[in-house]
Design an enzyme around this catalytic site. Structure first.
Site, PDB file in Angstrom:
ATOM      1  N   GLN A   1      18.413  11.179  14.384  1.00  0.00           N
ATOM      2  CA  GLN A   1      18.836  12.591  14.293  1.00  0.00           C
ATOM      3  C   GLN A   1      19.999  12.744  13.325  1.00  0.00           C
ATOM      4  OE1 GLN A   1      18.351  10.854  17.038  1.00  0.00           O
ATOM      5  NE2 GLN A   1      17.941  12.162  18.817  1.00  0.00           N
ATOM      6  N   GLU A   2      20.903  11.776  13.399  1.00  0.00           N
ATOM      7  CA  GLU A   2      22.084  11.815  12.542  1.00  0.00           C
ATOM      8  C   GLU A   2      21.647  11.721  11.066  1.00  0.00           C
ATOM      9  OE1 GLU A   2      26.172  12.054  11.827  1.00  0.00           O
ATOM     10  OE2 GLU A   2      24.838  12.689  13.434  1.00  0.00           O
ATOM     11  N   TYR A   3      20.694  10.826  10.839  1.00  0.00           N
ATOM     12  CA  TYR A   3      20.162  10.656   9.489  1.00  0.00           C
ATOM     13  C   TYR A   3      19.513  11.963   9.009  1.00  0.00           C
ATOM     14  CZ  TYR A   3      17.308   8.955   5.605  1.00  0.00           C
ATOM     15  OH  TYR A   3      16.732   8.787   4.368  1.00  0.00           O
ATOM     16  N   ASP A   4      18.697  12.540   9.899  1.00  0.00           N
ATOM     17  CA  ASP A   4      18.016  13.789   9.543  1.00  0.00           C
ATOM     18  C   ASP A   4      19.024  14.875   9.181  1.00  0.00           C
ATOM     19  OD1 ASP A   4      15.638  12.601   9.966  1.00  0.00           O
ATOM     20  OD2 ASP A   4      15.306  13.465  11.964  1.00  0.00           O
TER      21      ASP A   4
ATOM     22  N   SER B   1      -1.575 -13.799 -13.565  1.00  0.00           N
ATOM     23  CA  SER B   1      -2.179 -13.926 -12.252  1.00  0.00           C
ATOM     24  C   SER B   1      -1.942 -15.360 -11.763  1.00  0.00           C
ATOM     25  CB  SER B   1      -3.651 -13.603 -12.416  1.00  0.00           C
ATOM     26  OG  SER B   1      -4.268 -13.695 -11.196  1.00  0.00           O
ATOM     27  N   LEU B   2      -2.558 -15.736 -10.678  1.00  0.00           N
ATOM     28  CA  LEU B   2      -2.399 -17.097 -10.171  1.00  0.00           C
ATOM     29  C   LEU B   2      -3.758 -17.764 -10.048  1.00  0.00           C
ATOM     30  CD1 LEU B   2       0.062 -16.523  -7.175  1.00  0.00           C
ATOM     31  CD2 LEU B   2       0.599 -17.638  -9.337  1.00  0.00           C
TER      32      LEU B   2
ATOM     33  N   GLU C   1       5.995 -18.996  -0.470  1.00  0.00           N
ATOM     34  CA  GLU C   1       6.176 -17.614  -0.006  1.00  0.00           C
ATOM     35  C   GLU C   1       4.849 -17.079   0.515  1.00  0.00           C
ATOM     36  OE1 GLU C   1       7.205 -15.528  -3.549  1.00  0.00           O
ATOM     37  OE2 GLU C   1       9.115 -16.590  -3.757  1.00  0.00           O
TER      38      GLU C   1
ATOM     39  N   LYS D   1       1.683 -14.828   0.492  1.00  0.00           N
ATOM     40  CA  LYS D   1       0.985 -14.073  -0.558  1.00  0.00           C
ATOM     41  C   LYS D   1       0.579 -12.740   0.066  1.00  0.00           C
ATOM     42  CE  LYS D   1      -2.677 -14.648  -3.997  1.00  0.00           C
ATOM     43  NZ  LYS D   1      -3.147 -13.288  -3.954  1.00  0.00           N
TER      44      LYS D   1
ATOM     45  N   ASP E   1      -1.046  -9.259   0.529  1.00  0.00           N
ATOM     46  CA  ASP E   1      -2.299  -8.733   0.007  1.00  0.00           C
ATOM     47  C   ASP E   1      -2.148  -7.249  -0.322  1.00  0.00           C
ATOM     48  OD1 ASP E   1      -4.855  -8.873  -0.811  1.00  0.00           O
ATOM     49  OD2 ASP E   1      -5.763  -8.900   1.184  1.00  0.00           O
TER      50      ASP E   1
ATOM     51  N   GLU F   1       4.777  -6.639  -5.093  1.00  0.00           N
ATOM     52  CA  GLU F   1       3.506  -6.203  -4.539  1.00  0.00           C
ATOM     53  C   GLU F   1       3.714  -4.952  -3.698  1.00  0.00           C
ATOM     54  OE1 GLU F   1       1.100  -8.332  -5.452  1.00  0.00           O
ATOM     55  OE2 GLU F   1      -0.566  -8.060  -4.063  1.00  0.00           O
TER      56      GLU F   1
ATOM     57  N   TYR G   1       8.942 -10.255  -5.574  1.00  0.00           N
ATOM     58  CA  TYR G   1       8.917 -11.713  -5.490  1.00  0.00           C
ATOM     59  C   TYR G   1       9.295 -12.413  -6.791  1.00  0.00           C
ATOM     60  CZ  TYR G   1       4.241 -10.604  -7.212  1.00  0.00           C
ATOM     61  OH  TYR G   1       3.197 -10.085  -7.923  1.00  0.00           O
TER      62      TYR G   1
ATOM     63  N   LYS H   1       5.505 -22.144  -5.774  1.00  0.00           N
ATOM     64  CA  LYS H   1       6.075 -22.066  -7.127  1.00  0.00           C
ATOM     65  C   LYS H   1       7.205 -23.062  -7.301  1.00  0.00           C
ATOM     66  CE  LYS H   1       6.226 -17.148  -6.351  1.00  0.00           C
ATOM     67  NZ  LYS H   1       6.859 -15.843  -6.342  1.00  0.00           N
TER      68      LYS H   1
ATOM     69  N   LYS I   1      -5.236 -20.263  -0.675  1.00  0.00           N
ATOM     70  CA  LYS I   1      -5.909 -19.207   0.086  1.00  0.00           C
ATOM     71  C   LYS I   1      -6.340 -19.722   1.453  1.00  0.00           C
ATOM     72  CE  LYS I   1      -6.625 -15.682  -2.796  1.00  0.00           C
ATOM     73  NZ  LYS I   1      -7.697 -14.849  -2.795  1.00  0.00           N
TER      74      LYS I   1
ATOM     75  N   CYS J   1     -43.585  -3.515   6.648  1.00  0.00           N
ATOM     76  CA  CYS J   1     -42.343  -2.820   6.981  1.00  0.00           C
ATOM     77  C   CYS J   1     -42.315  -2.534   8.485  1.00  0.00           C
ATOM     78  CB  CYS J   1     -42.254  -1.511   6.197  1.00  0.00           C
ATOM     79  SG  CYS J   1     -40.909  -0.456   6.756  1.00  0.00           S
TER      80      CYS J   1
ATOM     81  N   CYS K   1     -42.693   1.458   9.091  1.00  0.00           N
ATOM     82  CA  CYS K   1     -43.876   2.276   8.790  1.00  0.00           C
ATOM     83  C   CYS K   1     -45.130   1.431   8.574  1.00  0.00           C
ATOM     84  CB  CYS K   1     -43.618   3.158   7.575  1.00  0.00           C
ATOM     85  SG  CYS K   1     -43.505   2.227   6.036  1.00  0.00           S
TER      86      CYS K   1
ATOM     87  N   CYS L   1     -39.843  -2.346   1.292  1.00  0.00           N
ATOM     88  CA  CYS L   1     -40.962  -1.549   1.777  1.00  0.00           C
ATOM     89  C   CYS L   1     -41.452  -0.735   0.581  1.00  0.00           C
ATOM     90  CB  CYS L   1     -40.478  -0.633   2.895  1.00  0.00           C
ATOM     91  SG  CYS L   1     -41.586   0.731   3.232  1.00  0.00           S
TER      92      CYS L   1
ATOM     93  N   CYS M   1     -41.533   6.168   3.665  1.00  0.00           N
ATOM     94  CA  CYS M   1     -41.161   5.460   4.894  1.00  0.00           C
ATOM     95  C   CYS M   1     -40.009   6.207   5.565  1.00  0.00           C
ATOM     96  CB  CYS M   1     -40.728   4.037   4.533  1.00  0.00           C
ATOM     97  SG  CYS M   1     -39.894   3.173   5.860  1.00  0.00           S
TER      98      CYS M   1
HETATM   99  S1  IVH Z   1       3.873 -14.818  -8.031  1.00  0.00           S
HETATM  100  C1  IVH Z   1       3.210 -15.468 -12.564  1.00  0.00           C
HETATM  101  N1  IVH Z   1       4.357 -14.365  -5.472  1.00  0.00           N
HETATM  102  O1  IVH Z   1      -0.920 -12.469  -6.002  1.00  0.00           O
HETATM  103  C2  IVH Z   1       3.199 -15.519 -11.087  1.00  0.00           C
HETATM  104  N2  IVH Z   1       2.451 -13.349  -6.441  1.00  0.00           N
HETATM  105  O2  IVH Z   1      -3.306 -13.786  -7.086  1.00  0.00           O
HETATM  106  C3  IVH Z   1       2.962 -14.181 -10.516  1.00  0.00           C
HETATM  107  N3  IVH Z   1       1.165 -11.935  -4.930  1.00  0.00           N
HETATM  108  O3  IVH Z   1      -0.868 -10.939  -9.156  1.00  0.00           O
HETATM  109  C4  IVH Z   1       2.651 -14.120  -9.096  1.00  0.00           C
HETATM  110  N4  IVH Z   1       2.463 -12.210  -3.172  1.00  0.00           N
HETATM  111  O4  IVH Z   1       0.061  -9.629  -7.166  1.00  0.00           O
HETATM  112  C5  IVH Z   1       3.544 -14.134  -6.516  1.00  0.00           C
HETATM  113  N5  IVH Z   1       4.917 -14.023  -3.251  1.00  0.00           N
HETATM  114  C6  IVH Z   1       4.121 -13.783  -4.278  1.00  0.00           C
HETATM  115  C7  IVH Z   1       2.990 -12.941  -4.168  1.00  0.00           C
HETATM  116  C8  IVH Z   1       2.171 -12.770  -5.280  1.00  0.00           C
HETATM  117  C9  IVH Z   1       1.379 -11.611  -3.646  1.00  0.00           C
HETATM  118  C10 IVH Z   1       0.033 -11.460  -5.754  1.00  0.00           C
HETATM  119  C11 IVH Z   1       0.422 -10.967  -7.119  1.00  0.00           C
HETATM  120  C12 IVH Z   1      -0.408 -11.728  -8.099  1.00  0.00           C
HETATM  121  C13 IVH Z   1      -1.542 -12.194  -7.230  1.00  0.00           C
HETATM  122  C14 IVH Z   1      -2.185 -13.425  -7.816  1.00  0.00           C
END
Ligand code: IVH
Length: 696
Positions: A35-38, A83-84, A114, A116, A118, A192, A244, A311, A335, A429, A432, A453, A458
């Site tokens: 409430q205070e925040y509001d 990407s990874l 760390e 990952k 999604d 992310e 990240y 990493k 994964k 099928c 029919c 089919c 049908c």
């Molecule tokens: S590092 C160059 N750290 O995973 C390295 N990626 O499959 C860049 N992701 O495109 C990625 N959590 O969107 C890193 N703790 C994390 C992550 C992370 C999610 C995603 C990221 C990346 C994708 C690759």
């Protein structure tokens, strides 16, 4: 209040609210009652209302979202967003570690692990500590500018915490080297955007109530939200952001930013939410330990994780190992396997889809898996059944792939008793009793092993086509769900989608459980569907291989259904997302008399056949950018056919002649338009010349 006082109070409020936001959203430790925040927030809103000059782009009130955009502008990242590569087993992980070690043989490796998360990867640029650009990853070099959308996320700081000036949040600052207490002039951080499971469930429940299409999983919901052009909508979505890594920081090439762990602590002090748990590892064994621990922990995280990211900690070593074209050599994703469960298969049924495809479905002893009770799972097709040798009575392993449709992975052979029965795939099928045919040949691509089919009438196919047409993703006809469609078909009120448009109150009155009010609502829904965008109609027709994405590409490329109807396979395959298989399927469909009649009946019913998505820039073709005017009666071509030809080849048809007209096509009894064209010196063509120009 005087402007001077207002300015002072505004600055106070902004600072307080920002501090409370950080405590609440980033640290998850509120420092004040709601409430205070509001109250503070409302005071700020009122103040900005009275003194609009005080509104700054980084004011906390600006998170509700700015004005809608018409498109996202491209933006180039200061360093590529990569990407990874993925690993799926401990062996692959060992191999990865050895590979890195071979690149830097004398070094002692230290790793960070760390979660990952999604979600969707984003890049945030800060200039002098202020968020200036937020972008998607795009192709890694250039992404979409989604700044306004990202600004609505509470955990995306609009302004970085000035470490030197403020000491409001604890003591850690004193341990930060002085060099880091100034914010780089320009920096980019990578992270992310995601949605918590709870936020996702709430969003879907709301959408369901409003009969809006629900999202398949939190990642799709996140991606869908970030694609919105109206930041006002994004502001209402429960999005969150975790950072990240650092993409770029000028003036930060000092000794203290040479390790990932110190960078993360630094980012946290600047106001970012960083990964909620990280591990330091010095060997493969420690890495495996961390990955297993994370696998246990992640079930309890509020958001979905699909793996662990491993990493190198040292930036110097990262530099030495470098990158492949796609991914860093110094990092990898591990994964986790999809969640699985074992249960008994007590039967196999066959589902006949709208395209006639016969899909075997496993009827299972209900079992709890990844958040829901599963009693049916797809068995894909006959070949898959045989390959896995799945028999009725077997104990099977099921899996939720991509968190959506459960599938049977395989048989637990150790649990076979010998009493199991093989499943006889039906030779007709089941709906029919018509003959089925097996689609073969490369032309049908992935569906090569599908039994279909052969009877277009049908009832299962008819129902499927109608359900698809009415579905939220297609023509979006409210009240026309599975049950109603089944009734309409059973009572022979409707045989195809065009029949929907001749339904009346009287005819509907005979259906079971159909009151006048619902009948009226249904008719209103059907009426409203006449105005839907062209892509919905194209998608709704259920043409094999033509999904919503392809339908949208087609509606961008062609201004009308007629223009699309005249397109050749070559023209179609030039379109984004459209390959040979899709083009052929489309051309085949359009060539069938039965389908042409259906289209004519839909046209007669008054449905929209023009595309509002049409983008003349994308309308590649010899007539691209050219404007035509038709006048008089042409010897062979009907006016509409000529217009469709022009549009198919990328041109535009206009009703009047002007400086901008490129060609006038004149037939017999052409009047004032022809006159004007002569006066303005516009090229005039007769039908034969026009057809020649079309390449015919
Ligand atoms: S590092 C160059 N750290 O995973 C390295 N990626 O499959 C860049 N992701 O495109 C990625 N959590 O969107 C890193 N703790 C994390 C992550 C992370 C999610 C995603 C990221 C990346 C994708 C690759």
């Amino acid at each position: 209040m005087l402007p001077k006082e207002a300015e002072h109070r505004h600055a106070e409020l902004v600072e307080q609210i920002r501090a409370h936001d950080y405590a609440y959203y980033v640290l998850a430790h509120p420092t004040i009652a709601d409430q205070e925040y509001d109250r503070l927030y409302r005071e700020l809103v009122d103040l900005e209302h009275k003194f609009p000059a005080l509104i700054m782009p980084d004011s906390p009130t600006q998170r509700v979202g700015g004005a809608p955009l018409t498109e996202f502008k491209p933006v180039q990242h200061l360093t590529p967003m990569r990407s990874l590569d993925n690993t799926y087993s401990q062996d692959e992980l060992r191999e990865f570690v050895h590979r890195v070690q071979r690149l830097v043989p004398r070094e002692k490796l230290e790793w960070m692990v760390e979660p990952k998360v999604d979600g969707v990867a984003v890049n945030l640029r800060y200039e002098k500590g202020v968020l200036t650009i937020g972008a998607t990853r795009g192709d890694g070099t250039t992404g979409d500018d989604i700044t306004e959308n990202l600004k609505t996320i509470r955990t995306a700081p609009h302004r970085l915490k000035a470490l030197k000036l403020s000491n409001a949040h604890g003591d850690a600052e004193s341990s930060i080297p002085t060099a880091l207490q100034t914010i780089p002039k320009v920096m980019e951080v990578r992270g992310e955007v995601y949605m918590t499971r709870a936020g996702f469930a709430r969003l879907n429940a709301e959408r369901k109530k409003l009969s809006e299409e629900t999202f398949a999983n939190p990642r799709n919901a996140t991606a869908g939200s970030l694609k919105q052009l109206d930041p006002g909508i994004v502001a209402k979505r429960p999005l969150d952001l975790v950072i990240y890594g650092l993409g770029f920081a000028d003036g930060a090439d000092n000794q203290d930013l040479q390790r990932h762990d110190s960078v993360l602590s630094w980012l946290k002090l600047l106001g970012f939410k960083t990964p909620e748990k990280t591990w330091h590892c010095r060997s493969v064994e420690e890495l495996i330990g961390a990955i297993e621990e994370l696998d246990q922990l992640r079930q309890k995280f509020s958001y979905e994780t699909d793996g662990a990211v491993i990493k190198l900690n040292s930036y110097a070593l990262r530099e030495k190992t470098g990158f492949t074209s796609k991914a860093p050599r110094w990092a990898i994703a591990y994964k986790y396997a999809a969640e699985q469960a074992e249960t008994r298969l007590h039967g196999i049924t066959i589902q006949v889809g709208r395209t006639g495809a016969l899909t075997p479905v496993a009827e299972l002893e209900p079992v709890f898996l990844a958040g829901s009770t599963i009693s049916r799972a797809t068995l894909h097709n006959e070949d898959e059944l045989r390959r896995k040798d799945i028999r009725i009575g077997d104990t099977v392993t099921i899996e939720k792939a991509g968190e959506v449709i459960p599938a049977v992975v395989g048989v637990v052979l150790t649990k076979r008793t010998g009493k199991e029965r093989a499943f006889e795939f039906p030779s007709v099928c089941p709906e029919c009793q018509s003959a089925v045919s097996r689609s073969t040949g490369a032309a049908v691509g992935e569906s090569a092993v599908v039994w279909r089919c052969t009877n277009g009438d049908c009832p299962a196919q008819v129902r499927g086509r109608l359900e698809h047409w009415c579905s939220r993703g297609a023509m979006d006809i409210e009240g026309a769900g599975e049950v109603l469609v089944a009734q309409l078909v059973k009572h022979a009120l409707v045989r195809d989608v065009a029949d929907l448009y001749s339904l009346t109150l009287e005819r509907l009155a005979n259906l079971e459980r159909m009151g006048e009010k619902s009948a009226r609502n249904l008719l209103a829904g059907i009426e409203a569907s006449k105005e839907r965008d062209l892509w919905r109609l194209i998608f709704g027709l259920g043409i094999l291989h033509v999904g919503a994405g392809v339908a949208k590409s087609l509606a961008r490329r062609f201004p009308s259904f007629d223009a699309l109807s005249q397109a050749t396979i070559e023209q179609l395959t030039q379109i984004e997302d459209v390959g040979g298989v899709i083009a052929e399927s489309l051309v085949d469909w359009l060539a069938k008399k039965r389908n042409q009649q259906l289209i004519e009946r839909l046209r007669a019913a008054g449905l929209n056949f023009r595309s509002t998505q049409f983008d003349s820039k994308s309308a590649l073709g010899p007539f691209s950018g050219k404007t035509f005017v038709l006048t008089g009666t042409l010897p062979k071509l009907k006016r509409d056919d000529a217009a469709a030809k022009i549009e198919t080849l990328g041109g535009k048809v206009s009703g009047s002649v002007s400086q901008k007209t490129d060609y006038v096509i004149a037939g017999e009894e052409a009047g004032s338009k022809l006159e004007k064209a002569r006066r303005l010196g516009v090229t005039i063509l007769d039908e034969a010349q026009f057809l020649k120009l079309c390449g015919q």
